[in-house]
Design a protein around this motif. Sequence first.
Motif, PDB file in Angstrom:
ATOM      1  N   GLY A 144       3.786   4.902 -72.122  1.00  8.51           N
ATOM      2  CA  GLY A 144       5.051   5.403 -72.660  1.00  8.51           C
ATOM      3  C   GLY A 144       5.767   6.139 -71.539  1.00  8.51           C
ATOM      4  O   GLY A 144       5.419   5.978 -70.360  1.00  8.51           O
ATOM      5  N   GLY A 195      11.266   0.836 -77.065  1.00  7.41           N
ATOM      6  CA  GLY A 195      10.388   1.996 -77.244  1.00  7.41           C
ATOM      7  C   GLY A 195       9.234   1.665 -78.162  1.00  7.41           C
ATOM      8  O   GLY A 195       9.241   0.645 -78.868  1.00  7.41           O
ATOM      9  N   VAL A 229      11.801  -4.335 -68.622  1.00  7.14           N
ATOM     10  CA  VAL A 229      12.790  -3.674 -69.478  1.00  7.14           C
ATOM     11  C   VAL A 229      14.201  -3.753 -68.886  1.00  7.14           C
ATOM     12  O   VAL A 229      15.176  -4.069 -69.588  1.00  7.14           O
ATOM     13  CB  VAL A 229      12.356  -2.210 -69.732  1.00  7.14           C
ATOM     14  N   GLY A 261      13.990  11.041 -73.513  1.00  3.60           N
ATOM     15  CA  GLY A 261      14.537   9.733 -73.892  1.00  3.60           C
ATOM     16  C   GLY A 261      14.828   8.896 -72.659  1.00  3.60           C
ATOM     17  O   GLY A 261      15.986   8.653 -72.309  1.00  3.60           O
TER      18      GLY A 261
HETATM   19  N1  UDP Z   1       8.987   0.657 -72.097  1.00  5.00           N
HETATM   20  C1  UDP Z   1       8.415  -0.418 -71.430  1.00  5.00           C
HETATM   21  N2  UDP Z   1       8.199  -1.567 -72.123  1.00  5.00           N
HETATM   22  C2  UDP Z   1       8.499  -1.706 -73.433  1.00  5.00           C
HETATM   23  C3  UDP Z   1       9.083  -0.590 -74.114  1.00  5.00           C
HETATM   24  C4  UDP Z   1       9.328   0.569 -73.415  1.00  5.00           C
HETATM   25  O1  UDP Z   1       8.132  -0.350 -70.221  1.00  5.00           O
HETATM   26  O2  UDP Z   1       8.262  -2.764 -73.993  1.00  5.00           O
HETATM   27  C5  UDP Z   1       9.245   1.894 -71.339  1.00  5.00           C
HETATM   28  C6  UDP Z   1      10.713   2.255 -71.286  1.00  5.00           C
HETATM   29  O3  UDP Z   1      11.350   1.495 -70.296  1.00  5.00           O
HETATM   30  C7  UDP Z   1      10.642   3.760 -70.999  1.00  5.00           C
HETATM   31  C8  UDP Z   1       9.361   4.197 -71.676  1.00  5.00           C
HETATM   32  O4  UDP Z   1       8.623   3.008 -71.976  1.00  5.00           O
HETATM   33  O5  UDP Z   1      10.577   4.011 -69.605  1.00  5.00           O
HETATM   34  C9  UDP Z   1       9.581   4.991 -72.935  1.00  5.00           C
HETATM   35  O6  UDP Z   1      10.014   6.272 -72.595  1.00  5.00           O
HETATM   36  P1  UDP Z   1      10.836   7.193 -73.613  1.00  5.00           P
HETATM   37  O7  UDP Z   1      11.054   8.512 -72.948  1.00  5.00           O
HETATM   38  O8  UDP Z   1      12.059   6.494 -74.046  1.00  5.00           O
HETATM   39  O9  UDP Z   1       9.879   7.321 -74.868  1.00  5.00           O
HETATM   40  P2  UDP Z   1       8.359   7.847 -75.045  1.00  5.00           P
HETATM   41  O10 UDP Z   1       7.485   6.639 -75.106  1.00  5.00           O
HETATM   42  O11 UDP Z   1       8.025   8.718 -73.845  1.00  5.00           O
HETATM   43  O12 UDP Z   1       8.388   8.627 -76.327  1.00  5.00           O
END
Ligand code: UDP
Length: 374
Positions: A18, A202, A262, A283
């Motif tokens: 994440g 996400g 992404v 975010g």
């Molecule tokens: N992400 C990814 N592949 C996916 C979905 C999300 O690499 O299929 C990445 C997205 O590009 C982002 C991260 O996961 O960099 C999610 O970070 P965010 O702060 O939006 O949410 P978190 O998971 O930390 O709550």
Amino acid sequence: MSAKLPRILFLHHAGIVGGAELHLLSLVRHFGSRARVLLFSDGPFREMLDSTGVSVRVLRSKWTTSGVRGGTPRFNVVSVADVLRLGWATAEAMCDADVVWANSPRALFVASVAQLIRRRPLVWYLHDLLEPSHFSASGIRLIVSTANARANRVLTNSRAAADAFVRAGGRAELIHVLYYGFEVPPLSPEPSNATRTTGVFGRITPWKGHDVVLRALARVPNVTAIFVGDEEDPDYANELRRLARELNVQDRIRFLGFRENVAELMRSVGCIVHASTAPEPFGRVVVEAMLAQRPVIATNAGGVGEIVEHGVSGLLVSPRNVDALAGAIRRIFEHPAESRLMAERGRERAMEMFSEERMFRQIEQHLTEVLSDR
Ligand code: UDP
């Protein structure tokens, strides 16, 4: 890699991927051979770290893998014993580190135990909002009092997260905002104006608000959506599929699962929706959408209001407000000139505020200060 970088031991508890993990990945790349990583669970994140060539060790623990990434770490006799065991092993790994970087509350607990055995300056990066929407009251008290007692510095990803830390009793002089930094992706050719597709990026977990997007889709005809992200909560994912059928939007929605490309997928959609129902600490996907120069709609809670200026670099709607989200989606597709301008301004703003160079400069400055305070 700069020869002046301190030797740093990164601690992280999760094996899934994440925002907190991707941020850590970019730090590990930056520190290169000066870095070592200790993980407390195995998984796809370990595989990503391995590809950097940096030394990664996994100390498996049931305590750190129970439940999903966020949420309150729970303690009982067994987990306390586990934290002590992890702390002991971490202290050994600290031998050849100048500084320890704990990347989650669980990592902070383990680092605090390790410090009883071997003292090293401890930096904690707080990726979360310490608020009741994400943690229990007792969990927040425990996390904050541990940080107050053991951390030399707390860095966090937004003003909102820093304020929540202080509201919860955290020492104000300890915490500093250090925004995430991003690589700027090249701009591939734009999709045609006819692409009435929105993208939601996400983890699929209830507070990310995919259900709100489905309900909004039902009110905006001819718009399709892709959901890109790991089905972290499979029950919620199944509930979404059921809801899509109930709303009769099942043919307009595609679940793509976790993807590594992404930036490319973001360029392929007409607009990007971020719909979190609980305040988001930062975010990342909002900034990534801006860097991809796509019009972005995001919920105005937590750190997101620091990223997007409503009507200038994107649109902000209140969380859970289906009507407002449907209205914003319509506005994006019915006013292409305005949308294009917001996307251009969004990219400029994101490049200015969230560059990797700025982030690495600030991190090096923080570490220099922490090491000279010893
Ligand atoms: N992400 C990814 N592949 C996916 C979905 C999300 O690499 O299929 C990445 C997205 O590009 C982002 C991260 O996961 O960099 C999610 O970070 P965010 O702060 O939006 O949410 P978190 O998971 O930390 O709550």
